[in-house]
Design a protein around this motif. Sequence first.
Motif, mmCIF file in Angstrom:
data_model
loop_
_atom_site.group_PDB
_atom_site.id
_atom_site.type_symbol
_atom_site.label_atom_id
_atom_site.label_comp_id
_atom_site.label_asym_id
_atom_site.label_seq_id
_atom_site.Cartn_x
_atom_site.Cartn_y
_atom_site.Cartn_z
ATOM 1 N N VAL A 360 0.827 -1.207 0.000
ATOM 2 C CA VAL A 360 0.000 0.000 0.000
ATOM 3 C C VAL A 360 0.860 1.255 0.000
ATOM 4 O O VAL A 360 1.927 1.300 0.621
ATOM 5 N N ARG A 361 0.370 2.267 -0.706
ATOM 6 C CA ARG A 361 0.956 3.598 -0.663
ATOM 7 C C ARG A 361 -0.184 4.605 -0.544
ATOM 8 O O ARG A 361 -1.154 4.535 -1.298
ATOM 9 N N VAL A 362 -0.054 5.525 0.407
ATOM 10 C CA VAL A 362 -1.100 6.517 0.658
ATOM 11 C C VAL A 362 -0.724 7.824 -0.039
ATOM 12 O O VAL A 362 0.336 8.393 0.226
ATOM 13 N N PHE A 363 -1.604 8.273 -0.932
ATOM 14 C CA PHE A 363 -1.391 9.527 -1.654
ATOM 15 C C PHE A 363 -2.304 10.603 -1.059
ATOM 16 O O PHE A 363 -3.503 10.402 -0.908
ATOM 17 N N HIS A 364 -1.710 11.759 -0.755
ATOM 18 C CA HIS A 364 -2.475 12.888 -0.238
ATOM 19 C C HIS A 364 -3.004 13.721 -1.403
ATOM 20 O O HIS A 364 -2.272 13.993 -2.361
ATOM 21 N N ALA A 365 -4.266 14.120 -1.293
ATOM 22 C CA ALA A 365 -4.876 14.960 -2.323
ATOM 23 C C ALA A 365 -5.370 16.259 -1.706
ATOM 24 O O ALA A 365 -4.773 17.317 -1.908
ATOM 25 N N GLY A 366 -6.449 16.188 -0.908
ATOM 26 C CA GLY A 366 -6.970 17.385 -0.260
ATOM 27 C C GLY A 366 -6.674 17.378 1.220
ATOM 28 O O GLY A 366 -7.579 17.244 2.051
ATOM 29 N N THR A 367 -5.388 17.506 1.579
ATOM 30 C CA THR A 367 -4.988 17.521 2.984
ATOM 31 C C THR A 367 -4.205 18.790 3.299
ATOM 32 O O THR A 367 -3.666 19.448 2.407
ATOM 33 N N ALA A 368 -4.148 19.108 4.588
ATOM 34 C CA ALA A 368 -3.366 20.244 5.075
ATOM 35 C C ALA A 368 -2.920 19.922 6.496
ATOM 36 O O ALA A 368 -3.336 18.918 7.081
ATOM 37 N N ALA A 374 -1.366 18.214 13.033
ATOM 38 C CA ALA A 374 -2.029 17.008 12.557
ATOM 39 C C ALA A 374 -2.498 17.189 11.120
ATOM 40 O O ALA A 374 -2.787 18.311 10.670
ATOM 41 N N VAL A 375 -2.609 16.091 10.384
ATOM 42 C CA VAL A 375 -3.132 16.131 9.020
ATOM 43 C C VAL A 375 -4.650 16.235 9.085
ATOM 44 O O VAL A 375 -5.320 15.452 9.771
ATOM 45 N N VAL A 376 -5.187 17.218 8.356
ATOM 46 C CA VAL A 376 -6.633 17.429 8.342
ATOM 47 C C VAL A 376 -7.134 17.432 6.903
ATOM 48 O O VAL A 376 -6.372 17.669 5.955
ATOM 49 N N ALA A 377 -8.424 17.155 6.755
ATOM 50 C CA ALA A 377 -9.066 17.197 5.440
ATOM 51 C C ALA A 377 -9.244 18.648 5.017
ATOM 52 O O ALA A 377 -9.680 19.488 5.802
ATOM 53 N N SER A 378 -8.900 18.937 3.758
ATOM 54 C CA SER A 378 -9.002 20.324 3.281
ATOM 55 C C SER A 378 -9.659 20.417 1.909
ATOM 56 O O SER A 378 -9.589 21.455 1.264
ATOM 57 N N GLY A 379 -10.282 19.327 1.455
ATOM 58 C CA GLY A 379 -10.896 19.357 0.133
ATOM 59 C C GLY A 379 -11.973 18.308 0.010
ATOM 60 O O GLY A 379 -12.426 17.734 1.010
ATOM 61 N N GLY A 380 -12.393 18.048 -1.223
ATOM 62 C CA GLY A 380 -13.412 17.041 -1.491
ATOM 63 C C GLY A 380 -12.826 15.652 -1.572
ATOM 64 O O GLY A 380 -13.168 14.762 -0.790
ATOM 65 N N ARG A 381 -11.934 15.458 -2.538
ATOM 66 C CA ARG A 381 -11.180 14.200 -2.607
ATOM 67 C C ARG A 381 -9.932 14.389 -1.761
ATOM 68 O O ARG A 381 -9.104 15.247 -2.054
ATOM 69 N N VAL A 382 -9.771 13.588 -0.735
ATOM 70 C CA VAL A 382 -8.784 13.888 0.306
ATOM 71 C C VAL A 382 -7.584 12.952 0.270
ATOM 72 O O VAL A 382 -6.436 13.391 0.399
ATOM 73 N N LEU A 383 -7.807 11.664 0.091
ATOM 74 C CA LEU A 383 -6.731 10.682 0.064
ATOM 75 C C LEU A 383 -6.947 9.706 -1.084
ATOM 76 O O LEU A 383 -8.083 9.458 -1.499
ATOM 77 N N GLY A 384 -5.849 9.134 -1.574
ATOM 78 C CA GLY A 384 -5.906 8.017 -2.512
ATOM 79 C C GLY A 384 -5.148 6.858 -1.900
ATOM 80 O O GLY A 384 -3.953 6.958 -1.636
ATOM 81 N N ILE A 385 -5.846 5.767 -1.628
ATOM 82 C CA ILE A 385 -5.212 4.598 -1.020
ATOM 83 C C ILE A 385 -4.847 3.636 -2.137
ATOM 84 O O ILE A 385 -5.706 2.938 -2.696
ATOM 85 N N GLY A 386 -3.573 3.621 -2.500
ATOM 86 C CA GLY A 386 -3.101 2.801 -3.603
ATOM 87 C C GLY A 386 -2.533 1.482 -3.127
ATOM 88 O O GLY A 386 -1.992 1.386 -2.023
ATOM 89 N N ALA A 387 -2.653 0.461 -3.957
ATOM 90 C CA ALA A 387 -2.083 -0.841 -3.627
ATOM 91 C C ALA A 387 -1.698 -1.560 -4.901
ATOM 92 O O ALA A 387 -2.356 -1.421 -5.937
ATOM 93 N N SER A 388 -0.644 -2.323 -4.822
ATOM 94 C CA SER A 388 -0.191 -3.151 -5.935
ATOM 95 C C SER A 388 0.057 -4.554 -5.418
ATOM 96 O O SER A 388 0.520 -4.736 -4.288
ATOM 97 N N ALA A 389 -0.269 -5.556 -6.243
ATOM 98 C CA ALA A 389 -0.120 -6.954 -5.842
ATOM 99 C C ALA A 389 -0.057 -7.811 -7.102
ATOM 100 O O ALA A 389 -0.347 -7.324 -8.199
ATOM 101 N N PRO A 390 0.309 -9.085 -6.960
ATOM 102 C CA PRO A 390 0.399 -9.940 -8.152
ATOM 103 C C PRO A 390 -0.923 -10.135 -8.883
ATOM 104 O O PRO A 390 -0.926 -10.483 -10.054
ATOM 105 N N ASP A 391 -2.063 -9.949 -8.217
ATOM 106 C CA ASP A 391 -3.339 -10.009 -8.911
ATOM 107 C C ASP A 391 -4.242 -8.907 -8.381
ATOM 108 O O ASP A 391 -4.034 -8.363 -7.292
ATOM 109 N N LEU A 392 -5.261 -8.574 -9.173
ATOM 110 C CA LEU A 392 -6.092 -7.412 -8.883
ATOM 111 C C LEU A 392 -6.898 -7.581 -7.597
ATOM 112 O O LEU A 392 -7.062 -6.629 -6.828
#
Length: 422
Positions: A360-368, A374-392
């Motif tokens: 997993v890799r956590v991508f910040h989008a609408g954070t401040a 502390a990290v707070v929400a600052s937008g509509g789309r706030v985080l992207g939780i990404g993951a990679s693995a041998p199968d979907l």
Amino acid sequence: MKVLLVGGGGREHALAWRISESPLLTKLWCAPGNPGIAAHAECVAIGAEDVAGLVGFARGNGVELVVAGPEAPLTLGLADACAAAGIPCFGPSAAAAMLEGSKAFTKAVLDAAGAPTAAWRRFDDPRAARDYVRAQGAPIVVKADGLAAGKGVVVAATLEEAEAAIADIMESRVHGAAGASVVIEECMTGEEASFFALCDGTRAIPMAAAQDHKRVGDGDTGPNTGGMGAYSPPPAFTDAVRDEVMARVVEPVLAEMGRRGAPFRGVLFVGLMLTETGPRVIEFNVRFGDPECQVLMMRLRSDLLPALLASARGDLSGVSLEWSEDPALVVVMAARGYPGAVRKGEVIGGLEAAAAVPGVRVFHAGTARGADGAVVASGGRVLGIGASAPDLRAARDAAYAAVDALDWPGGFCRRDIAHRAL
């Protein structure tokens, strides 16, 4: 090499991560950035649309490459201003960025290039637009002609929905100046895909494809958003489809843009409908998609920076990109109320626990950062939780395990990302 990345969302977090890994890099700045990007770059308080401020910073700090993340600075002429200052910029000129800045311009280019797309008409008068949809019938697609942050498209299942969309876009101006005119298209059916090609003005090399989830709710229900998740590669986008899109869309469009005196450099985002008769173009964007960029960067195995520089300099000869066979998936965490009004400032806990899930890799989008750091929400789309693995399926399971590790009562996500493939 000193690089300035422009933007502050999830797409730019993914780009900052991959650029920061390049052995060519000596310094990376991001304007304005966000708390996640700050782990990879020095964030500077310059707005993404402050073209003069961005170019002034680049000149004053010896920046050797500017990388544009979002579309707005490109349509405002960032690449042109960089060129005038002698600084390479990854992204098209304002004239070439009209491929995203105007739906009608794009459709005219597609027609001139002979590229497959939906039948269409452009209207400046809402009454004429309503008369047209009544004559055509539903389903039908209504699009704001200008930039609307990915939200200016309504796929109307009924005439009532189409007429309401025309009223919202053209009369209520819910998307501002973008709604001065509309493009109305036939409704294509099939499976959607997002394909990306790296361009240098005359040639292009294929990157990879992804599938986005635009609707806010599970089962593709509710209003369109900027994207609630994505995965790559989509099974329907085969090598044969890729080759057809390059031959029938990307290469003819590049040639047409050259004929118009607006050669396209940067990444061309081709939104496609995979119909029974073959791929047809829905739209173009002139930058990486968000959240598609996140899954592409998770699959990329090549050094990104030399490819961006080669595109900016207008010479992709000798550039090739390698991709992992492992699929990648990203789940967008949004603030309650999105895509409408949202509450900002709520603390997001559990970020370290989420990032600790394998793959997993956590991508910040609408954070401040809040007053206490502390990290707070600052937008509509706030985080992207990404993951990679041998199968979907394993990638999806990891992403949702990380979502469940978060402590953010005010956040929500779709629970069916990649449902078409699974």
